[in-house]
Every structure is written in structure tokens, then in C-alpha cells.
Design a protein around this motif. Structure first.
Motif, PDB file in Angstrom:
ATOM      1  N   GLY A  28       0.829  -1.208   0.000  1.00 38.46           N
ATOM      2  CA  GLY A  28       0.000   0.000   0.000  1.00 38.46           C
ATOM      3  C   GLY A  28       0.861   1.255   0.000  1.00 38.46           C
ATOM      4  N   ASP A  29       1.902   1.224   0.824  1.00 36.83           N
ATOM      5  CA  ASP A  29       2.811   2.375   0.918  1.00 36.83           C
ATOM      6  C   ASP A  29       3.547   2.617  -0.399  1.00 36.83           C
ATOM      7  N   LEU A  30       3.940   1.509  -1.053  1.00 32.02           N
ATOM      8  CA  LEU A  30       4.670   1.629  -2.319  1.00 32.02           C
ATOM      9  C   LEU A  30       3.767   2.228  -3.394  1.00 32.02           C
ATOM     10  N   ARG A  31       2.522   1.742  -3.412  1.00 33.79           N
ATOM     11  CA  ARG A  31       1.539   2.258  -4.354  1.00 33.79           C
ATOM     12  C   ARG A  31       1.393   3.775  -4.184  1.00 33.79           C
ATOM     13  N   GLN A  32       1.298   4.174  -2.923  1.00 32.21           N
ATOM     14  CA  GLN A  32       1.126   5.585  -2.586  1.00 32.21           C
ATOM     15  C   GLN A  32       2.366   6.405  -2.973  1.00 32.21           C
ATOM     16  N   ALA A  33       3.535   5.839  -2.641  1.00 33.41           N
ATOM     17  CA  ALA A  33       4.794   6.531  -2.934  1.00 33.41           C
ATOM     18  C   ALA A  33       4.947   6.736  -4.444  1.00 33.41           C
ATOM     19  N   LEU A  34       4.537   5.724  -5.209  1.00 34.62           N
ATOM     20  CA  LEU A  34       4.605   5.825  -6.672  1.00 34.62           C
ATOM     21  C   LEU A  34       3.671   6.914  -7.179  1.00 34.62           C
ATOM     22  N   ALA A  80       7.133  -5.052  -6.090  1.00 34.72           N
ATOM     23  CA  ALA A  80       6.534  -4.364  -7.247  1.00 34.72           C
ATOM     24  C   ALA A  80       6.265  -5.361  -8.377  1.00 34.72           C
ATOM     25  N   GLU A  81       7.151  -6.347  -8.500  1.00 34.49           N
ATOM     26  CA  GLU A  81       6.968  -7.360  -9.557  1.00 34.49           C
ATOM     27  C   GLU A  81       5.772  -8.254  -9.256  1.00 34.49           C
ATOM     28  N   ASP A  82       5.603  -8.589  -7.983  1.00 32.89           N
ATOM     29  CA  ASP A  82       4.497  -9.472  -7.595  1.00 32.89           C
ATOM     30  C   ASP A  82       3.138  -8.790  -7.663  1.00 32.89           C
ATOM     31  N   THR A  83       3.133  -7.469  -7.551  1.00 32.25           N
ATOM     32  CA  THR A  83       1.859  -6.771  -7.412  1.00 32.25           C
ATOM     33  C   THR A  83       1.480  -5.972  -8.652  1.00 32.25           C
ATOM     34  N   GLY A  84       2.246  -6.135  -9.711  1.00 25.09           N
ATOM     35  CA  GLY A  84       1.908  -5.451 -10.959  1.00 25.09           C
ATOM     36  C   GLY A  84       2.296  -3.979 -10.979  1.00 25.09           C
ATOM     37  N   LEU A  85       3.065  -3.544  -9.977  1.00 24.56           N
ATOM     38  CA  LEU A  85       3.452  -2.133  -9.926  1.00 24.56           C
ATOM     39  C   LEU A  85       4.742  -1.852 -10.693  1.00 24.56           C
ATOM     40  N   ILE A  86       5.409  -2.914 -11.136  1.00 18.68           N
ATOM     41  CA  ILE A  86       6.756  -2.743 -11.714  1.00 18.68           C
ATOM     42  C   ILE A  86       6.734  -1.917 -13.001  1.00 18.68           C
ATOM     43  N   ASN A 112      17.636  -0.092 -15.325  1.00 13.81           N
ATOM     44  CA  ASN A 112      17.330  -1.511 -15.161  1.00 13.81           C
ATOM     45  C   ASN A 112      15.889  -1.777 -15.586  1.00 13.81           C
ATOM     46  N   VAL A 113      15.707  -2.796 -16.390  1.00  9.57           N
ATOM     47  CA  VAL A 113      14.356  -3.161 -16.808  1.00  9.57           C
ATOM     48  C   VAL A 113      14.079  -4.577 -16.321  1.00  9.57           C
ATOM     49  N   SER A 114      13.020  -4.703 -15.529  1.00  7.84           N
ATOM     50  CA  SER A 114      12.658  -5.998 -14.958  1.00  7.84           C
ATOM     51  C   SER A 114      12.164  -6.954 -16.038  1.00  7.84           C
ATOM     52  N   PRO A 115      12.457  -8.245 -15.881  1.00  7.66           N
ATOM     53  CA  PRO A 115      11.938  -9.239 -16.827  1.00  7.66           C
ATOM     54  C   PRO A 115      10.422  -9.110 -17.018  1.00  7.66           C
ATOM     55  N   LEU A 116       9.723  -8.733 -15.943  1.00  6.38           N
ATOM     56  CA  LEU A 116       8.260  -8.646 -16.042  1.00  6.38           C
ATOM     57  C   LEU A 116       7.809  -7.502 -16.943  1.00  6.38           C
ATOM     58  N   GLN A 117       8.641  -6.483 -17.082  1.00  8.70           N
ATOM     59  CA  GLN A 117       8.275  -5.378 -17.976  1.00  8.70           C
ATOM     60  C   GLN A 117       8.243  -5.829 -19.436  1.00  8.70           C
ATOM     61  N   PHE A 118       8.952  -6.929 -19.712  1.00 11.35           N
ATOM     62  CA  PHE A 118       8.945  -7.434 -21.086  1.00 11.35           C
ATOM     63  C   PHE A 118       7.630  -8.113 -21.452  1.00 11.35           C
ATOM     64  N   ARG A 119       6.757  -8.301 -20.456  1.00 11.84           N
ATOM     65  CA  ARG A 119       5.424  -8.825 -20.761  1.00 11.84           C
ATOM     66  C   ARG A 119       4.529  -7.728 -21.318  1.00 11.84           C
ATOM     67  N   GLN A 120       4.983  -6.481 -21.147  1.00 11.67           N
ATOM     68  CA  GLN A 120       4.177  -5.361 -21.638  1.00 11.67           C
ATOM     69  C   GLN A 120       4.330  -5.260 -23.153  1.00 11.67           C
ATOM     70  N   ARG A 121       3.211  -5.347 -23.833  1.00  9.11           N
ATOM     71  CA  ARG A 121       3.226  -5.414 -25.295  1.00  9.11           C
ATOM     72  C   ARG A 121       3.904  -4.186 -25.920  1.00  9.11           C
ATOM     73  N   ASP A 122       3.566  -3.004 -25.383  1.00  9.24           N
ATOM     74  CA  ASP A 122       4.059  -1.773 -26.007  1.00  9.24           C
ATOM     75  C   ASP A 122       5.267  -1.186 -25.267  1.00  9.24           C
ATOM     76  N   LEU A 123       6.124  -2.077 -24.732  1.00 14.07           N
ATOM     77  CA  LEU A 123       7.285  -1.608 -23.954  1.00 14.07           C
ATOM     78  C   LEU A 123       8.147  -0.616 -24.752  1.00 14.07           C
ATOM     79  N   ALA A 124       8.499  -0.975 -25.972  1.00 14.60           N
ATOM     80  CA  ALA A 124       9.384  -0.119 -26.769  1.00 14.60           C
ATOM     81  C   ALA A 124       8.713   1.213 -27.094  1.00 14.60           C
ATOM     82  N   GLU A 125       7.421   1.171 -27.354  1.00 14.11           N
ATOM     83  CA  GLU A 125       6.678   2.396 -27.681  1.00 14.11           C
ATOM     84  C   GLU A 125       6.610   3.311 -26.456  1.00 14.11           C
ATOM     85  N   THR A 126       6.414   2.707 -25.295  1.00 16.16           N
ATOM     86  CA  THR A 126       6.395   3.483 -24.049  1.00 16.16           C
ATOM     87  C   THR A 126       7.746   4.165 -23.832  1.00 16.16           C
ATOM     88  N   PHE A 127       8.821   3.422 -24.071  1.00 17.00           N
ATOM     89  CA  PHE A 127      10.164   4.004 -23.932  1.00 17.00           C
ATOM     90  C   PHE A 127      10.338   5.165 -24.918  1.00 17.00           C
TER      91      PHE A 127
END
Ligand code: C2E
Ligand code: CA
Ligand code: CA
Ligand code: CA
Length: 274
Positions: A28-34, A80-86, A112-127
Motif C-alpha cells: 500500500g505504501d509503495l503504491r502511494q509513494a509511486l 513491485a513485480e508481484d503486485t503489478g506495480l513494476i 534496469n528493466v525488470s523481466p516482467l516489464q517485457f510482458r508489456q506489449r508496447d514496452l518499446a513504444e512506451t520508452f
């Protein structure tokens, strides 16, 4: 009762209940901090070994919790990886790093890019969008990934790496030597640089095996046209040995710890002697 580990029964014990509750509260705190933009980015110098000059920096996320104080990334990145916040965290770090470092040309910045970020379809476009928004030259950006990203869906990952490369971004294989089948990845993926894990660097002074592994990794990388960075360099003995082996660049407490942007900028000014 078992204190830690694989016993499933301990999941139901009060101690584990407390752990879960603590984790939820931290989440919860991490979500808020983000959401509040409270996560900071620090920069650690990367130096060219030939002349020991700063040629880049690795951006490392920092979280100063109002009650807990500094929470190490090794605690909250997995959360963050477990909770989808990454995804959100990764975008925040990239944006902050670009905003802070845009004036430090021609220095390169590694994120640093987490392995889980590679599940995001539009990763390169976001970058691409964040680079355009911040005015950061894609050719100054490096993306550090670990084997974990390559283990997943390698076709999908490869496609995203190609799109990032097409923007001009460099791809770096992080923590080399800590995984399983690193050698085949070197052939399969378009790496520009490889970072030798600090574990081998630490062993250099002490064990002939670590030194032999470092020599072999550097030789192999060079024959494939891949640059080498040695991580976790703490002693001048390690520095001398890495120079002898032909390693191009290094990073570690010997040259500087990760530091806030202002401090890093001051370090750069000190270096800029005529
Ligand atoms: P990493 O990517 O391997 O980063 C290097 C870590 O080694 C950093 O720890 C850095 O502070 C530390 N280090 C650098 N030089 C030395 C040295 O000479 N001696 C020693 N003992 N340590 C050194 P940090 O900042 O605590 O980060 C830990 C890990 O958390 C990183 O390992 C990375 O996997 C992850 N991480 C940090 N920031 C981010 C981020 O923005 N996104 C993602 N996805 N992961 C991050
Ligand atoms: Ca890294
Ligand atoms: Ca590393
Ligand atoms: Ca690591």
C-alpha cells in the motif's frame, strides 16, 4: 515450527500472517509513494578504464519511507513485480533518469528493466514516448536486462529488444555469470554490452578461478564485438587486474557510490578540467 522456507503448513501460522500483513502494508505504501512521485533515482558512475573518466551512470531507484527509512530495492522491486506495480515503477525511473541526466551529454545513462516489464506489449513504444517527452537522446540510453527476461518468451522479448535497438538504445546483459545458460544468449540476442557480476570481481584478488572466468568472459565478449563492464570494483588491485585483461569499463565503490543527481552533477563538474 519452522522459521523459514518450504514448509507449506507454516503459511497458516501467525508469524506468517504477520509477514503477509506487513507485506500488504508495504505494498500500500509503495503504491502511494509511486502515485506521489516519492521514489528517487540515484546515479552511480561508470568509468572508462583506459583513462578512468566517467562515461556514464547507472540509474538506481531509491525509496525513502517516511517511517521505515531507506527501503532497499532488493526488498521492494520483488514486491513491485508481484503486485503489478513494476511497469509504473519502471516508467517513473526512466522518466526521472532522463529528466535529471538530459543535460549531462554525452554521458550514457543505464536503466534496469525488470523481466516482467517485457510482458508489456508496447514496452518499446512506451520508452520511445518517454524519451521524446523528456528530450533524451535514445543513443545515450542503455537498457540493462537480466537472463530472467530472456528465459520467458524469447521471441516476444527479442522483438521488443529489436524495437528498442531500432530507436538507438543499447542493450546490456546484467549480472553475467549468475544464471544458467548465458553463453547461448550471447549468440541469440543483440547485446551491445555485458556486465560481469560483482561476485567474480570480488573473487579476482583471491581465487585463480574467478580471474580465469573473467579472462574468458572478456575474450569471448570481444570476439563477439560486445563491450565489457565489471561491476562491484572496490579495490585498486581489482582495477589493475581488469585493465590488464582488457576490460573496457567498470563501476563500483572505488569510483563512487550511487548518489543523488546534484552530487553526481558536482562530480562531473570536478572532472571537467580543461
Ligand atoms: P544491479 O542492477 O546489479 O545494481 C548494482 C547494485 O550493486 C546496486 O545496488 C549498487 O548500489 C551496488 N553496488 C555498486 N557498486 C558496488 C560495490 O562496489 N560494492 C558493493 N557491495 N555493491 C555495489 P542497489 O542500488 O541496492 O540495487 C540492487 C538491485 O536492485 C539492482 O542490482 C537491480 O537488480 C535492482 N534495481 C535497482 N534499481 C532498479 C530499478 O530502477 N528497476 C529495476 N527493475 N531494478 C532495480
Ligand atoms: Ca543493473
Ligand atoms: Ca548487476
Ligand atoms: Ca544484481
Amino acid at each position: 515450527a519452522k522459521a523459514e522456507g518450504g514448509n507449506r503448513a507454516c503459511f497458516f501460522e501467525p508469524a506468517m500472517d504477520d509477514k503477509l500483513r506487513a507485506r500488504r502494508s508495504l505494498e500500500g505504501d509503495l503504491r502511494q509513494a509511486l502515485a506521489a512521485g516519492e521514489l528517487a533515482v540515484h546515479f552511480q558512475p561508470q568509468v572508462e578504464l583506459g583513462n578512468t573518466r566517467i562515461i556514464g551512470a547507472e540509474a538506481l531507484v531509491r525509496w525513502h519511507h517516511p517511517e521505515r527509512g531507506a527501503v532497499p530495492p532488493t526488498d521492494f522491486i520483488p514486491l513491485a513485480e508481484d503486485t503489478g506495480l513494476i511497469g509504473t515503477l519502471g516508467e517513473h525511473v526512466l522518466r526521472q533518469a532522463c529528466l535529471e541526466a538530459v543535460g549531462w551529454a554525452p554521458l550514457r545513462i543505464a536503466v534496469n528493466v525488470s523481466p516482467l516489464q517485457f510482458r508489456q506489449r508496447d514496452l518499446a513504444e512506451t520508452f520511445a514516448r518517454i524519451l521524446a517527452e523528456t528530450g533524451f537522446d535514445p543513443r545515450r540510453l542503455e537498457v540493462e536486462i537480466t537472463e530472467g527476461a530472456l528465459l520467458q518468451d524469447s521471441e516476444q522479448t527479442l522483438e521488443k529488444l529489436r524495437r528498442l535497438k531500432a530507436l538507438g538504445v543499447r542493450i546490456v546483459l546484467d549480472d553475467f555469470g549468475t544464471g544458467y545458460s548465458s553463453l547461448s544468449y550471447l549468440r541469440q540476442f543483440p547485446f551491445d554490452k555485458l556486465k560481469i557480476d560483482s561476485g567474480f570481481v570480488r573473487g579476482m584478488d583471491r581465487s585463480a578461478e574467478s580471474a580465469a572466468i573473467i579472462r574468458a568472459v572478456i575474450g569471448l565478449s570481444h570476439s563477439l564485438g560486445i563491450r565489457v563492464n565489471a561491476e562491484g570494483v572496490e579495490t585498486s588491485g581489482q582495477l589493475q587486474a581488469l585493465r590488464r585483461e582488457g576490460c573496457e569499463e567498470a563501476q563500483g565503490y572505488l569510483f563512487g557510490r550511487p548518489m543523488p543527481p546534484r552530487e553526481f552533477a558536482a562530480l562531473l563538474r570536478d572532472q571537467a578540467v580543461p
